[in-house]
Design an enzyme around this catalytic site. Structure first.
Site, PDB file in Angstrom:
ATOM      1  CD  GLN A 157      43.657  48.170  63.065  1.00 14.15           C
ATOM      2  OE1 GLN A 157      44.924  49.329  62.876  1.00 14.15           O
ATOM      3  NE2 GLN A 157      43.249  48.925  64.078  1.00 14.15           N
ATOM      4  CG  LEU A 179      24.165  47.822  48.001  1.00 16.87           C
ATOM      5  CD1 LEU A 179      23.216  49.236  47.025  1.00 16.87           C
ATOM      6  CD2 LEU A 179      26.026  47.965  46.661  1.00 16.87           C
ATOM      7  CG  ASN A 180      20.663  44.111  52.159  1.00 16.05           C
ATOM      8  OD1 ASN A 180      21.055  43.101  52.049  1.00 16.05           O
ATOM      9  ND2 ASN A 180      19.526  44.079  53.255  1.00 16.05           N
ATOM     10  CB  THR A 181      25.979  43.086  49.097  1.00 17.92           C
ATOM     11  OG1 THR A 181      26.143  42.959  50.042  1.00 17.92           O
ATOM     12  CG2 THR A 181      25.940  44.479  48.550  1.00 17.92           C
ATOM     13  CE  LYS A 186      31.971  35.089  61.735  1.00 23.01           C
ATOM     14  NZ  LYS A 186      30.884  35.313  62.461  1.00 23.01           N
ATOM     15  CE1 TYR A 216      37.001  42.268  65.293  1.00 24.33           C
ATOM     16  CE2 TYR A 216      36.380  40.279  66.307  1.00 24.33           C
ATOM     17  CZ  TYR A 216      36.382  41.430  66.028  1.00 24.33           C
ATOM     18  OH  TYR A 216      34.189  41.381  65.325  1.00 24.33           O
ATOM     19  CD  GLU A 217      46.366  43.730  66.397  1.00 22.58           C
ATOM     20  OE1 GLU A 217      46.416  44.029  65.288  1.00 22.58           O
ATOM     21  OE2 GLU A 217      48.019  43.365  66.309  1.00 22.58           O
ATOM     22  CG  ASP A 228      43.374  44.460  62.978  1.00 22.96           C
ATOM     23  OD1 ASP A 228      43.278  43.569  62.809  1.00 22.96           O
ATOM     24  OD2 ASP A 228      42.979  44.802  64.483  1.00 22.96           O
ATOM     25  N   GLY A 257      69.970  41.100  66.942  1.00 24.31           N
ATOM     26  CA  GLY A 257      70.832  41.152  66.047  1.00 24.31           C
ATOM     27  C   GLY A 257      72.060  42.383  66.228  1.00 24.31           C
ATOM     28  N   GLY A 258      72.780  41.681  66.827  1.00 27.91           N
ATOM     29  CA  GLY A 258      73.756  41.563  67.860  1.00 27.91           C
ATOM     30  C   GLY A 258      74.281  43.576  67.876  1.00 27.91           C
ATOM     31  CD  GLN A 306      75.754  51.310  65.550  1.00 30.47           C
ATOM     32  OE1 GLN A 306      76.135  52.881  65.470  1.00 30.47           O
ATOM     33  NE2 GLN A 306      75.657  50.798  64.066  1.00 30.47           N
TER      34      GLN A 306
HETATM   35  N1  COA Z   1      24.539  43.708  53.212  1.00 31.31           N
HETATM   36  C1  COA Z   1      24.648  42.548  53.808  1.00 31.31           C
HETATM   37  N2  COA Z   1      25.136  42.460  53.793  1.00 31.31           N
HETATM   38  C2  COA Z   1      25.706  42.461  54.244  1.00 31.31           C
HETATM   39  C3  COA Z   1      27.217  43.735  54.334  1.00 31.31           C
HETATM   40  C4  COA Z   1      25.706  44.862  53.219  1.00 31.31           C
HETATM   41  N3  COA Z   1      26.280  45.489  52.994  1.00 31.31           N
HETATM   42  N4  COA Z   1      27.921  44.132  54.821  1.00 31.31           N
HETATM   43  C5  COA Z   1      28.572  43.237  55.309  1.00 31.31           C
HETATM   44  N5  COA Z   1      27.361  41.722  55.519  1.00 31.31           N
HETATM   45  C6  COA Z   1      26.642  40.720  55.635  1.00 31.31           C
HETATM   46  C7  COA Z   1      27.931  39.650  55.934  1.00 31.31           C
HETATM   47  O1  COA Z   1      27.701  39.156  53.962  1.00 31.31           O
HETATM   48  C8  COA Z   1      28.281  38.266  56.335  1.00 31.31           C
HETATM   49  O2  COA Z   1      26.409  38.090  57.051  1.00 31.31           O
HETATM   50  P1  COA Z   1      26.940  36.674  56.467  1.00 31.31           P
HETATM   51  O3  COA Z   1      27.538  35.899  58.179  1.00 31.31           O
HETATM   52  O4  COA Z   1      25.402  36.147  56.688  1.00 31.31           O
HETATM   53  O5  COA Z   1      27.556  35.420  55.482  1.00 31.31           O
HETATM   54  C9  COA Z   1      28.261  39.985  57.336  1.00 31.31           C
HETATM   55  O6  COA Z   1      27.522  40.505  57.143  1.00 31.31           O
HETATM   56  C10 COA Z   1      29.412  39.663  58.325  1.00 31.31           C
HETATM   57  O7  COA Z   1      30.392  38.485  59.120  1.00 31.31           O
HETATM   58  P2  COA Z   1      31.703  39.005  59.411  1.00 31.31           P
HETATM   59  O8  COA Z   1      32.589  39.255  58.369  1.00 31.31           O
HETATM   60  O9  COA Z   1      31.859  37.763  59.941  1.00 31.31           O
HETATM   61  O10 COA Z   1      30.920  39.637  60.629  1.00 31.31           O
HETATM   62  P3  COA Z   1      31.484  38.833  62.448  1.00 31.31           P
HETATM   63  O11 COA Z   1      31.511  40.682  62.949  1.00 31.31           O
HETATM   64  O12 COA Z   1      30.644  38.663  62.583  1.00 31.31           O
HETATM   65  O13 COA Z   1      32.991  38.880  62.414  1.00 31.31           O
HETATM   66  C11 COA Z   1      35.244  39.785  62.190  1.00 31.31           C
HETATM   67  C12 COA Z   1      33.790  39.967  62.674  1.00 31.31           C
HETATM   68  C13 COA Z   1      36.021  40.243  61.350  1.00 31.31           C
HETATM   69  C14 COA Z   1      35.395  38.692  63.254  1.00 31.31           C
HETATM   70  C15 COA Z   1      35.417  38.708  60.617  1.00 31.31           C
HETATM   71  O14 COA Z   1      35.119  39.200  60.010  1.00 31.31           O
HETATM   72  C16 COA Z   1      36.921  37.883  60.209  1.00 31.31           C
HETATM   73  O15 COA Z   1      37.196  37.556  61.094  1.00 31.31           O
HETATM   74  N6  COA Z   1      37.318  38.662  59.063  1.00 31.31           N
HETATM   75  C17 COA Z   1      38.369  38.517  58.536  1.00 31.31           C
HETATM   76  C18 COA Z   1      39.442  38.410  59.615  1.00 31.31           C
HETATM   77  C19 COA Z   1      40.081  40.164  60.013  1.00 31.31           C
HETATM   78  O16 COA Z   1      39.838  41.084  58.647  1.00 31.31           O
HETATM   79  N7  COA Z   1      39.824  40.225  61.204  1.00 31.31           N
HETATM   80  C20 COA Z   1      39.536  42.113  61.628  1.00 31.31           C
HETATM   81  C21 COA Z   1      40.699  42.512  61.363  1.00 31.31           C
HETATM   82  S1  COA Z   1      40.552  44.377  61.649  1.00 31.31           S
END
Ligand code: COA
Length: 418
Positions: free
Chosen positions: A17, A72-74, A137, A139-140, A169, A248-249, A273
């Protein structure tokens, strides 16, 4: 007119998000947002909480409108090469991977700068760089807890409480969008890109700053006069949870209206108020309070504030929340009905203003989403359906100069979709 951000190309390396909310906002305003997604699966929210089999979940569609999707697999050499080409041609890259993921993929800030010194790299993480929890890592609700929102929300006799609003988020995404626009303006002056980061906990704290104000007042005075704990309760050394008290009052509270016994949202928020005190007394038929020194100053009312609210609730018991607000608005009293999500989703005014919009999606059909809360005199924000996974892969690759044969090979090698 053309859209203000037209011509700005954004690599949207975001998921869930916080990041998608940021890039969606920029897409609404005209940026070309290319969502780079893992082949075959894409953003995890495409599959989360689906209510129609085989169609992207609302969680995804409501955060990814107006974008294009590139599968795309980066992590493959060919995928990296395509991403490098994109980086060279783009203005901004937005990512919210877990800590270190972009570096592990081979796209450190140094590498990105080498490829494109004008690039702005915008990141969301749970905690800011250098923080002792920066490897976590997040989440919200984790961010709401660590950013001070949870310890100050809810009732004093209950546990810390998170808000239904996405303070960790979407709020962080909005902060990041401001950072990106600022970096774009700076780039106009310097010709250089820069790294922009916003942590979720910092963004939460930014919205919780009044509680940091209260902590300092509590440290100095030992009490907080606008909290329900004053003057009859006790204060510890930390800001307490204040229930529905208005900060705030401007004391306020959520008050029961007719039907509250069966309708969980038959309430209004009522604010006292100070300069509306006389109209409030007139509205309630309590004119005797207008000149009574026990009531006619905020300080005088403080120890009786819950008696005043009880009086208002007594007055409200034969009025619906809508009848009450329609009457009270004539007296210029700041108040509103507590609206349920059902009421909001059907609200004709929100539809008319484009704050709630109905969008068509190729597989999901029609769905509701929240349109731009920001209104412009010279820009009509049009919300389009979110892209299917990989919907624009071929189009984007051919824009990057790949031939149909090369695009076919990428697909066969599963660099793009299988
Ligand atoms: N092609 C190939 N690999 C890809 C890719 C693509 N197009 N897109 C993502 N990936 C890989 C990344 O390289 C990463 O790989 P690695 O861990 O081997 O280096 C993996 O997918 C993504 O990992 P991650 O982001 O850690 O995912 P997760 O599901 O384990 O964790 C979160 C999810 C949200 C907890 C984490 O991304 C996070 O803490 N993000 C920062 C804070 C945040 O934004 N939180 C969510 C708010 S909504």
């Amino acid at each position: 007119m053309s859209k203000p951000l037209e011509g700005i190309k954004i690599i949207d390396f975001t998921h869930v998000q916080a990041g998608p909310a940021c890039t969606q906002l920029l897409a609404w305003f005209g940026a070309d947002v290319i969502k780079v997604e893992r082949p075959g699966s894409g953003d995890v929210t495409r599959n989360q909480l689906r209510h129609v089999e085989d169609a992207d979940a609302l969680y995804f569609t409501m955060l990814n409108s107006n974008k294009r999707s590139l599968e795309l697999n980066t992590k493959t050499p060919e995928g990296k090469e395509i991403l490098e080409k994109l980086i060279k041609e783009s203005d901004v890259m937005v990512e919210n991977f877990g800590p270190g993921a972009l570096d592990r993929m081979g796209f450190s800030w140094e590498r990105i700068q080498e490829l494109n010194p004008k690039m702005i790299l915008a990141s969301v993480k749970g905690f800011s760089e250098g923080h002792r929890y920066s490897d976590l890592k997040v989440y919200e609700n984790v961010a709401q807890c660590a950013g001070g929102a949870a310890s100050t929300s809810g009732f004093w006799d209950g546990p810390p409480t998170v808000s239904g609003a996405a303070l960790g988020d979407s709020n962080t995404g909005m902060h990041l969008a401001i950072g990106i626009l600022t970096a774009l303006m700076a780039r106009d002056k310097t010709g250089k890109g820069q790294k922009v980061a916003c942590s979720m906990t910092d963004a939460v704290l930014n919205l919780t700053r009044v509680k940091l104000r209260d902590q300092q007042r509590l440290d100095a005075l030992g009490f907080l006069e606008e909290y329900p704990q004053y003057p009859h309760g006790e204060f510890s050394d930390t800001v307490p949870r204040g229930g529905n008290a208005g900060g705030g009052g401007q004391p306020g509270w959520v008050l029961k209206c007719k039907g509250w016994e069966t309708d969980p949202n038959a309430y209004i928020y009522f604010t006292i108020q100070d300069h509306a005190w006389a109209p409030i007394c007139k509205a309630l038929g309590r004119e005797e309070w207008i000149d009574d020194p026990a009531y006619n100053t905020p300080r005088g009312r403080q120890d009786k504030i819950f008696d005043v609210f009880a009086t208002i609730e007594d007055w409200l018991k034969d009025k619906t929340k809508y009848e009450a607000v329609d009457y009270l608005r004539k007296f210029d009293i700041p108040c509103a009905p507590v609206l349920s999500m059902k009421e909001i989703s059907e609200d004709p005014d929100l539809r008319a203003s484009g704050t709630i919009v109905e969008v068509e999606h190729k597989k999901l059909g029609k769905y509701l989403t929240v349109g731009s809360p920001i209104k412009f005199s010279d820009l009509k924000v049009e919300i389009t359906g979110s892209p299917l996974l990989g919907e624009h892969t071929d189009e984007i690759l051919s824009e990057l100069g790949y031939t149909p044969e090369q695009i076919k090979q990428m697909r066969e090698k599963k660099v793009t979709a299988a």
